[in-house]
Design a protein around this motif. Sequence first.
Motif, mmCIF file in Angstrom:
data_model
loop_
_atom_site.group_PDB
_atom_site.id
_atom_site.type_symbol
_atom_site.label_atom_id
_atom_site.label_comp_id
_atom_site.label_asym_id
_atom_site.label_seq_id
_atom_site.Cartn_x
_atom_site.Cartn_y
_atom_site.Cartn_z
ATOM 1 N N ILE A 153 0.837 -1.205 0.000
ATOM 2 C CA ILE A 153 0.000 0.000 0.000
ATOM 3 C C ILE A 153 0.870 1.252 0.000
ATOM 4 N N THR A 154 1.984 1.216 0.745
ATOM 5 C CA THR A 154 2.912 2.342 0.765
ATOM 6 C C THR A 154 3.566 2.536 -0.600
ATOM 7 N N GLY A 155 3.864 1.437 -1.273
ATOM 8 C CA GLY A 155 4.547 1.503 -2.557
ATOM 9 C C GLY A 155 3.804 2.298 -3.603
ATOM 10 N N TYR A 156 2.485 2.308 -3.531
ATOM 11 C CA TYR A 156 1.699 3.013 -4.544
ATOM 12 C C TYR A 156 1.723 4.528 -4.379
ATOM 13 N N ASN A 212 -8.202 0.226 -7.905
ATOM 14 C CA ASN A 212 -8.658 -1.151 -7.700
ATOM 15 C C ASN A 212 -7.494 -2.125 -7.537
ATOM 16 N N LEU A 213 -6.359 -1.812 -8.142
ATOM 17 C CA LEU A 213 -5.179 -2.658 -7.964
ATOM 18 C C LEU A 213 -4.797 -2.736 -6.493
ATOM 19 N N ALA A 214 -4.781 -1.610 -5.813
ATOM 20 C CA ALA A 214 -4.456 -1.583 -4.381
ATOM 21 C C ALA A 214 -5.528 -2.296 -3.567
ATOM 22 N N ARG A 215 -6.795 -2.097 -3.939
ATOM 23 C CA ARG A 215 -7.888 -2.767 -3.227
ATOM 24 C C ARG A 215 -7.772 -4.289 -3.339
ATOM 25 N N PRO A 217 1.970 8.537 -8.776
ATOM 26 C CA PRO A 217 1.485 7.658 -7.704
ATOM 27 C C PRO A 217 -0.004 7.370 -7.903
ATOM 28 N N LEU A 218 -0.484 6.265 -7.311
ATOM 29 C CA LEU A 218 -1.922 5.996 -7.381
ATOM 30 C C LEU A 218 -2.699 6.908 -6.434
ATOM 31 N N TYR A 219 -2.030 7.353 -5.392
ATOM 32 C CA TYR A 219 -2.647 8.262 -4.435
ATOM 33 C C TYR A 219 -1.528 8.935 -3.648
ATOM 34 N N PRO A 220 -1.781 10.147 -3.122
ATOM 35 C CA PRO A 220 -0.731 10.814 -2.337
ATOM 36 C C PRO A 220 -0.573 10.241 -0.938
#
Length: 395
Positions: A22-25, A377-380, A41-44
């Motif tokens: 999760i941190t990696g994204y 969705n990848l992270a989910r 990034p996927l999210y900040p």
Amino acid sequence: MLSASLWIDEGLNALRELEENITGYTVPANYGSASFNQVRPLYPGAVALVANEGTVVSHFSTGYSYKYADADGTLSPQSELYVVASLTKMFTTILAMQQLDKGAFGLNDPVVTHLPGLDGGKEDVTVQMLMTHTSGFDADPDPGLWYGYPTVEERREAILRIALINEPGKRYLYSDINYMVLQLLLEQVTGKALDDLLKDDLTGPLNMTSTFFNRRNVQLNKSELVERHIVSTEYQIEVLGDIEPDRLQPVWGTVHDENAWGLDGVSGHAGLYSSALDLGVFCQMILNNGTFGGTRVLKPETVDLIFTNFNGAFPGNAHGLGFELNQNYWSGAMRSLKTAGHTGFTGTSLAIDRPSNTLWVLLTHRVHPSRTWSNINLARENMGFFVAKALGRIE
């Protein structure tokens, strides 16, 4: 309260992998379709929580809360308040189920029986259809409530007049309108505004002090937003143009969803703020069959309706009351017909696995700085994978 504990080594290793993943994204990279083939990034920032058998086994934060609204960026604390978007629907669902318990209406009751203003050929729309997205309503109001009507009262009246686009019960179509109508129904039968009903019947009794609506869209100043750990969201006007609500940019401290903003910040479909810990309490209440901390808010047999698939006629769209079932995009390897959950547009999700008595929550603000930034969705799915690995379901 949910309490912290340790798992066996194999489970702990999987949970450490979860945190790394999760941190990696938050690191800029080309994540393919998840980042729309751009390096970003996927999210900040994100906060995640996992609990099993009533015990928190993982709770961590990563990244930034205000990365693109603050020149230096502010690290995410675990107490962060997120706009949870459509996770609001899950709270509206529980409030409706409480009214089922009280006999205020039945699942198969036509909504118009209790909400006479719902006119225009909607006599066959039932309460169950609203809660399983089979009513026949379109996905969203058109025109949008925030610009199509000048006052909040006219916007509420407009909801009642929205026409169906499908025959009731004949098609699954995920719809915000369903939960706008459900709000009006709840307010009609209880005589309370939705935010008051929420506080009186659910968040108050469960001591969920970080879960609330921002009625009247009160705009806090930047120092207050930072002090309260409220995450920033989208530069909506820059992304979508002047049709968007005229307010602070990025949207920060008022609800991201424009229709919810147009409804004075309170709607059955979106608008809530919450934290990972509060959402953990909410999910644990469901796993406890309607009770938490000695307080019962639902009957056990009513909770069963969350894990009952009412949409057998619509393969791929399994649905209990309010909650989706058996969906890979938010539960990954944990998916089953007894795994209930939901997502929110801003980058949020929660999942409840009844067989293993496990819950997990992921809160991100992937719409910061733009809704076109990523799809998480990848992270989910990966969160579901590592939860399954921690439980020993997969190698």
